[in-house]
Motif scaffolding. Sequence first.
Motif, PDB file in Angstrom:
ATOM      1  N   LEU A   1      -9.248 -32.252 -16.344  1.00 39.93           N
ATOM      2  CA  LEU A   1      -9.418 -33.820 -15.841  1.00 39.93           C
ATOM      3  C   LEU A   1     -10.729 -34.059 -14.730  1.00 39.93           C
ATOM      4  CD1 LEU A   1      -6.048 -35.350 -16.437  1.00 39.93           C
ATOM      5  CD2 LEU A   1      -7.822 -35.547 -17.941  1.00 39.93           C
ATOM      6  N   THR A   2     -10.649 -32.809 -13.839  1.00 38.69           N
ATOM      7  CA  THR A   2     -11.479 -32.837 -12.775  1.00 38.69           C
ATOM      8  C   THR A   2     -13.034 -33.087 -13.099  1.00 38.69           C
ATOM      9  OG1 THR A   2     -11.611 -30.541 -12.307  1.00 38.69           O
ATOM     10  CG2 THR A   2     -10.001 -31.942 -11.198  1.00 38.69           C
ATOM     11  N   THR A   3     -13.301 -32.399 -14.303  1.00 38.64           N
ATOM     12  CA  THR A   3     -14.694 -32.408 -14.891  1.00 38.64           C
ATOM     13  C   THR A   3     -14.835 -33.048 -16.102  1.00 38.64           C
ATOM     14  OG1 THR A   3     -14.202 -30.170 -15.368  1.00 38.64           O
ATOM     15  CG2 THR A   3     -15.616 -30.447 -13.723  1.00 38.64           C
TER      16      THR A   3
ATOM     17  N   LEU B   1      -1.029 -36.054 -18.997  1.00 36.28           N
ATOM     18  CA  LEU B   1      -1.897 -36.878 -20.071  1.00 36.28           C
ATOM     19  C   LEU B   1      -1.558 -38.278 -19.796  1.00 36.28           C
ATOM     20  CD1 LEU B   1      -3.011 -34.416 -22.959  1.00 36.28           C
ATOM     21  CD2 LEU B   1      -4.655 -35.532 -21.127  1.00 36.28           C
ATOM     22  N   ILE B   2      -0.228 -38.596 -19.979  1.00 38.71           N
ATOM     23  CA  ILE B   2       0.200 -39.953 -20.166  1.00 38.71           C
ATOM     24  C   ILE B   2      -0.121 -40.670 -18.784  1.00 38.71           C
ATOM     25  CG2 ILE B   2       2.153 -41.376 -20.178  1.00 38.71           C
ATOM     26  CD1 ILE B   2       3.283 -39.581 -22.369  1.00 38.71           C
ATOM     27  N   LEU B   3       0.291 -39.902 -17.769  1.00 44.01           N
ATOM     28  CA  LEU B   3       0.129 -40.445 -16.536  1.00 44.01           C
ATOM     29  C   LEU B   3      -1.391 -40.889 -16.192  1.00 44.01           C
ATOM     30  CD1 LEU B   3       2.481 -38.079 -14.261  1.00 44.01           C
ATOM     31  CD2 LEU B   3       2.862 -40.630 -14.933  1.00 44.01           C
ATOM     32  N   TYR B   4      -2.308 -39.857 -16.769  1.00 43.04           N
ATOM     33  CA  TYR B   4      -3.830 -40.003 -16.356  1.00 43.04           C
ATOM     34  C   TYR B   4      -3.977 -41.256 -17.312  1.00 43.04           C
ATOM     35  CZ  TYR B   4      -8.603 -39.028 -17.542  1.00 43.04           C
ATOM     36  OH  TYR B   4     -10.124 -39.523 -17.640  1.00 43.04           O
ATOM     37  N   ARG B   5      -3.586 -41.425 -18.475  1.00 36.39           N
ATOM     38  CA  ARG B   5      -4.101 -42.504 -19.442  1.00 36.39           C
ATOM     39  C   ARG B   5      -3.596 -43.682 -18.798  1.00 36.39           C
ATOM     40  NH1 ARG B   5      -8.544 -42.548 -21.720  1.00 36.39           N
ATOM     41  NH2 ARG B   5      -7.744 -44.127 -23.048  1.00 36.39           N
ATOM     42  N   LEU B   6      -2.512 -43.867 -18.026  1.00 39.63           N
ATOM     43  CA  LEU B   6      -1.781 -45.064 -17.572  1.00 39.63           C
ATOM     44  C   LEU B   6      -2.469 -45.551 -16.161  1.00 39.63           C
ATOM     45  CD1 LEU B   6       1.859 -44.697 -18.773  1.00 39.63           C
ATOM     46  CD2 LEU B   6      -0.206 -46.245 -19.779  1.00 39.63           C
ATOM     47  N   ASN B   7      -3.299 -44.582 -15.727  1.00 39.72           N
ATOM     48  CA  ASN B   7      -3.840 -44.503 -14.368  1.00 39.72           C
ATOM     49  C   ASN B   7      -2.964 -44.600 -13.485  1.00 39.72           C
ATOM     50  OD1 ASN B   7      -6.624 -44.831 -14.585  1.00 39.72           O
ATOM     51  ND2 ASN B   7      -6.454 -46.831 -15.310  1.00 39.72           N
TER      52      ASN B   7
END
Lengths: 435, 435
Positions: A325-327, A394-400
């Motif tokens: 996710l960093t790149t 991934l869920i946390l990422y998608r939910l910002n």
Amino acid sequence: IKEDNKQVFETTIEELQPYDLAQLYVNFPVSDRNKYLSYLSLDQLAKLIQALTNKEQLEVLKALSVEKTSQVLERMDNDDLVSLLSSLEPDKIKKLLAGLKQEASDMIQNLMKYPPETAGRIMNNQFVWIYKSYTVREAVDKLKHFAELAEYLNYLYVIDDRKRLVGVVSYRDLLLADLFEKIEDIMKTRVVHVDAWMDQEKVAQLIQRYEFVTMPVVKEDQTLLGVVTVDDIIDVVYQEANEDIEKLSASGKAIDFTTKPLVAASRRLTWLILLLFIGIVSGSIIASFEETLDQVVALAFFMPMIAGMTGNTGTQSLAVVVRGLTTNDLGWKQVIKLIIRELWVGIIIGVACGILIFIIALIWQGSATLGFVIGISLLCTLIIGTLAGTIIPLILYRLNIDPAVASGPLITTINDILSLLIYFGIATLFISKLM
Amino acid sequence: IKEDNKQVFETTIEELQPYDLAQLYVNFPVSDRNKYLSYLSLDQLAKLIQALTNKEQLEVLKALSVEKTSQVLERMDNDDLVSLLSSLEPDKIKKLLAGLKQEASDMIQNLMKYPPETAGRIMNNQFVWIYKSYTVREAVDKLKHFAELAEYLNYLYVIDDRKRLVGVVSYRDLLLADLFEKIEDIMKTRVVHVDAWMDQEKVAQLIQRYEFVTMPVVKEDQTLLGVVTVDDIIDVVYQEANEDIEKLSASGKAIDFTTKPLVAASRRLTWLILLLFIGIVSGSIIASFEETLDQVVALAFFMPMIAGMTGNTGTQSLAVVVRGLTTNDLGWKQVIKLIIRELWVGIIIGVACGILIFIIALIWQGSATLGFVIGISLLCTLIIGTLAGTIIPLILYRLNIDPAVASGPLITTINDILSLLIYFGIATLFISKLM
């Protein structure tokens, strides 16, 4: 070296880089530091302060007179000054800003409006802009005049009469152009730029991709505000990598080699105490299967292995996701693709390890049923552990949501609980065969 | 966009950055990619290749004719070319090099002499050097002539007649100097430089500390060989951070979002199978305490919590050490200091968690002796776990062994074993009181 001979000392340090000035300061005994400071020019003091850690910066500022402090602060790069001020209390900031010229103080306050870790916070004004109506000769003259800003400069940014960024001219374009050509005829109009509110991690990605040395920062209306330079970006990359590692290891914010034991311990304790309570939940799961365990004590032998393996595979997946996710930016489609990939990884790993542990248990405990129960359990827990390590961040990422919540030990501990439930659940199903 | 109209297409892409060219390539359907390649100029092809991932690079090269390949390779930056070639088999490399001009091919082979991850491997020749006997006017003329190399250039490096690096002149110094002055009179003689054999991580540290855009690289005899530019360093920093995270999570080398499931699974399995066998060791420890466990089944309830907490504190220490080592050099004195710091952290954490679990066990199981055994065990295991997470990577570091051996799950698993030994050891001592 420093035998009260100011003359010799000054010539020695004249050519030193900021980092070397700072190393000298840190390595002097405390008693000599003030004398050292008094030997430095205002410019050297500003450079020194920029290269020190926050704690040392405050020490130096304390040693300087109020008047000298203002003069030194004015000579600092404004991004370094902003990051120094950010660490102080509001009234201390006001006091320091009051000593500065009105113009400088206004500019700093403008920069501090942007939240930490945005482009606006790390940008500086170390760049040269020109109007698009300039001729090449006018541009070169301006460049000469502001040569001291040009250290990090490979480009001149071109603005229109409303200060909007409209183009860019490289130093090379200037060299090769005729002196009377218009800037707007030789400039490139496609300028990669960032918004002042953009997250610094995104800015780092862009600078890495485009291999730029500076990246112009604009307001909503395209007004040119400043530039982010690559040296600040290296610091950002280090910082973001450290944050990823903090997430994975739950090691607590900002512990380095110089942190005091009590501070380091209390930062780490927050996580550990949370994990201790989750560990108690694991314990109560085992307690609820006490009867099963009492009847087949051998089940306990494989408990740490199953819990550990599930935790490990979860951490592996988490690491792959967090670093990726960093790149990369991921849309829903890629998220689904990644989850399916990790599902397959889980199945392959689960089958391989399940068969292996079946053989080991069969030889060691001489029971095919026990081997079967443990093998099937490991297969299931590895698949679920791999998915948990992938899906939760991934869920946390998608939910910002800040994925820091999905730290490594947290996933490990969640996987502990899941694996114990599955393991004892399957074992209880087969309990009559196991005895 | 691409309706067979070459003219329109060419003007559209003329101003595109390498990264954008690469994104276009990747996003075209496979059938259109060759047509896209045929529209690009040799310079654009070189830029495109530099911005692609290794797999895509080989795809593009395959699509080009032999002659075109050589022309494109000659236009690439030599550090990017070296990293492309490093991924190929020796006879493929020979074939590609054979197509290049003798001079270019010799230079590339010289660069490939240096081992991966050294300054020599990542340096390039995108810089301008001048003799110290030059006048300012001669220097400016040379700079104009090589302006296309000057994109990353803020300094001209000065060499003597034996090609040794003797000084540096900034672009700003040139602008402000008189045209007839000698370079040796205006140059700075204190030049921070690195040796070609230096580890790339060290080079990154230096560039970060000094905030340079380029760092000159020299041979043992001070001959100037090339420069490392900051854009390569950003890649190095990302790469080193990824390596640290691989170590901490044992997630296996080089797994990203595009790795195939079978490849990803087999890279991860290496570690998991090793950890599985170590897990079996934990199991046999529990088996050897079967009698104790059989008499007090409640001991099993706290087993995962104690093992998990010891693993977690070890991972926290490991993370602090691994990250610290990327930005600090440690002598034996600092190593000892750090170990003592972590010992104190372990004691503080151990006392806090020990008291907490004593209270929980007392309430839950209603036995002060059980609470005492568990509290003391947790105190001991947390101290030892913290020390193991600190000492193991530090010893490896001081012995110059690749600390990748001390990965997170390995430390977690070692801590599992230690914690079970301590826990059951203490419980067995008190077994008569527990029943």
